[in-house]
Write a protein that holds these residues in place. Structure first.
Motif: not given
Length: 689
Positions: A299-311
């Motif tokens: 869903v985040h990818r479809d919304l254009g979210g820039r994905m990063v490693p976190f915790a």
């Protein structure tokens, strides 16, 4: 008669207040008024008391009796031990305690004095709870102890192992009093009721001791020394003399610790620790594995979210831009995926006792439908994590922890419960209260229909969005009634939710919504659709950090906890982070209590919030030096971000004398000491949003 109480001063410099003096004298049997004196700034916190002499003269008091009364009052007030406690909403509040023997000697003197003045009506010499005396007698020698927190009272007041005392069973225990240690038999009647059989000759002592402890003004010190600690029992509770006996004399032989209490970490009158092998300290080695993904990853990818490693998770840092998402939350509403955070429930009759052992705040004091912010501490008062605890029912709590500490926290809680790690430095073999508590990971499929993950909806339009999803009248009424930090179960838009008015943005209208993970994607999409007319936006980690920084909220590893210390200093604790009022030292014991109190006496600094004077300046970073006007280092930056007015704001740990609002400070952005420090000033600890 007017009395200035301020000459009686505690170890921490607290002066006896008129309010505390009047309350303690009322317990003795002397009714006085609180009274302001010259220099008082607040009529709600007066420093004096006033006794109406016309009233006592009408009661038959002559000059001699009035002097005797004044002497008794002086004995009581001079024996008081004033101290201060740190509260969340009212700051430092004055409290006081009194020695048991002084209190009850004064009671008997007042009774005798009143009787000598003459009474023109027939009266009862003792009538609990209005008045009672140490020489009271009982026909049954049995007291019924009743109250919502009476189980926790007995954790601290009795020597026996309360977790081992099953409903309907009895156990031998001891009650330590200033008049000696008294052997009794305790019976578990139900969750809120116990019965205590006392030797007939000791009825007055035990009954009066427990009743005085319930009032909260009696010293725990059995030797008569002044008690300046904040410790008190979680009262009030009822200590009623009962005629009908319901006590089994036989002790529960299956639990040999019940008569000795050697493995309890604390109870009033506890003796020196018994020689026994110390439990090992808790150790945690973080291991890196493959990045995990929440159910909303695509869903985040479809919304254009820039994905990063976190915790250890792959999460969106932003969608359309950090500042735009920041403003959307402040002006409308923002939707946050926080389903990577740990969610547990702690259940059973032992739940409150267990959580009050592992948390600094007062979890047992919550009513169902309330929540609080608290911390897990080590025996040395180092911060394992900060957390939110929600009470869903009397024996049912929800606990939410940081994603980065999820595995560590769960291992710590289970290790404490199972008695395999050290929880107290003074008694290294002690076992926690409440070790029968049931702990479940609600993100584990084994939890079945009870599984829950957290999705947050924050901002002034957030409640409107929830209602736009569809609710019935009863649900609307229930959600409308929620105050900040309160929660309820609700069906919204055909989704079965736990709805809590909490959050990590500082917004007054904010919700954390716990949904079954199988429905997380559908729920997210439903919120976004219903929220479109209201301006709802998906919010990434970047704006989440800028929002919490602007609000003055802490991040583990920055404002407290592992890695937060700089320049070879110790990692910041709860009070250094500015949240000492959330550690309730009035609780008689919790993991790290003694170390926390000792550390607080030596604390030299605190985290403040600052804002740079100019908008056009460089961003500061965690660990950047903070300087005073003379160029001396007085602390370091813990967090920094752009606020809603486009100023650069942040938090920093500084020496206490520089923590006052309005104090100018300099910050060497990027740690570059060759450049002039950027000028900033200390602002209010929490933003007025």
């Amino acid at each position: 008669v007017n009395v200035d109480c301020t000459s009686i001063v505690g170890e921490d410099g607290t002066k006896l207040s008129g309010d505390q003096a009047s309350r303690i004298l009322d317990l003795v049997g002397v009714v006085v008024n609180r009274n302001t004196i010259p220099g008082d700034k607040n009529s709600m916190d007066p420093s004096g008391i006033r006794l109406g002499t016309p009233w006592i003269s009408q009661r038959g008091f002559d000059e001699k009796k009035t002097r005797q009364l004044a002497d008794i009052m002086a004995d009581v007030l001079l024996a008081c031990a004033p101290h201060s406690v740190d509260t969340v909403r009212k700051g430092k509040q004055r409290r006081a305690k009194l020695d048991f023997n002084v209190l009850n000697t004064a009671r008997l003197k007042i009774r005798k004095l009143a009787e000598s003045a003459g009474i023109d009506f027939k009266y009862e010499k003792s009538r609990y709870p209005h008045f009672y005396y140490i020489d009271d007698r009982s026909k049954s020698s049995v007291f019924e102890l009743n109250g919502a927190r009476v189980r926790q009272v007995l954790d601290y007041a009795a020597s026996c192992d309360m977790s081992a005392l099953e409903k309907g069973k009895s156990a031998v225990t001891t009650i330590a009093t200033p008049k000696g240690i008294i052997k009794c038999t305790l019976t578990h009647v139900n969750a809120n009721t116990y019965q205590l059989k006392v030797p007939p000759a000791k009825v007055g002592v035990v009954g009066t001791w427990l009743r005085d402890l319930s009032d909260g003004y009696t010293s725990f010190n059995l030797n008569g020394e002044k008690d300046f600690s904040a410790k008190r029992l979680p009262g009030p509770f009822v200590v009623r003399d009962v005629k009908r006996k319901n006590v089994r004399v036989e002790a529960n032989s299956r639990s040999p610790l019940q008569s000795t209490g050697v493995e309890k970490p604390f109870y009033i009158g506890i003796s020196s620790p018994v020689e026994k092998e110390a439990l090992p300290s808790f150790e945690w080695n973080e291991s890196e594995g493959e990045l995990k993904k929440t159910a909303l990853n695509q869903v985040h990818r479809d919304l254009g979210g820039r994905m990063v490693p976190f915790a250890g998770w792959e999460m969106p840092v932003q969608y359309t831009g950090i500042f735009e998402e920041h403003l959307a939350t402040r002006n409308a509403a923002g939707l946050f995926d926080v389903s990577h955070m740990g969610v547990y429930d702690v259940r059973g009759a032992d739940a409150a006792s267990f959580l009050d052992a592992v948390c600094g705040n007062d979890c047992g004091g919550l009513q169902p439908g309330e929540s609080l912010y608290t911390h897990f501490l080590t025996p040395d008062a180092d911060v394992i994590d900060d957390t939110l605890v929600y009470r869903r029912g009397w024996d049912d709590y929800l606990v939410v922890v940081n994603a980065s500490n999820d595995d560590k926290d769960r291992t710590w809680l289970e290790s404490v419960r199972d008695g395999i790690v050290r929880i107290d430095n003074a008694r290294p073999s002690a076992r926690t209260y409440g070790y029968n508590a049931v702990i479940r990971n609600l993100r584990d499929p084994k939890s079945g229909n009870d599984m829950r993950v957290d999705i947050a909806l924050q901002g002034p339009k957030s409640r409107d969005v929830l209602f736009a999803m569809g609710v019935d009248d009863e649900t609307r009424k229930r959600v409308m009634a929620l105050k900040r930090t309160e929660l309820c179960d609700a069906v919204i838009g055909n989704f079965d939710l736990i709805v809590s008015r909490t959050g990590y943005t500082g917004e007054k209208m904010a919700f954390e919504l716990f949904v079954h993970p199988d429905r997380a994607v559908d729920f997210w999409n439903a919120v976004m659709k219903a929220g479109e007319p209201f301006g709802v936006k998906a919010i990434g980690l970047g704006a989440r950090d800028s929002l919490r920084t602007e609000a003055g909220l802490p991040l583990y590893g920055h404002e407290m906890g592992l890695g937060s210390g700089k320049f070879d200093g110790r990692d910041l604790g709860v009070a250094e982070g500015g949240f000492g009022s959330y550690v309730k030292t009035y609780k008689p014991w919790f993991i790290g209590r003694d170390a926390y109190v000792a550390r607080e006496k030596e604390r030299k600094g605190v985290v403040i919030r600052y804002t740079f004077d100019e908008q056009r300046t460089r961003m500061a970073h965690n660990g950047d030096p903070v300087m005073n006007a003379d160029g001396e280092r007085i602390g370091f930056v813990t967090s920094c971000a752009i606020d809603g007015q486009r100023f650069i704001t942040g938090q920093a740990y500084v020496d206490l004398k520089y923590a006052k609002e309005g104090t100018p400070i300099g910050i060497h952005q990027g740690g570059n000491m060759d450049r002039p420090a950027g000028m900033a000033k200390v602002v209010s600890r929490f933003a007025k949003l």
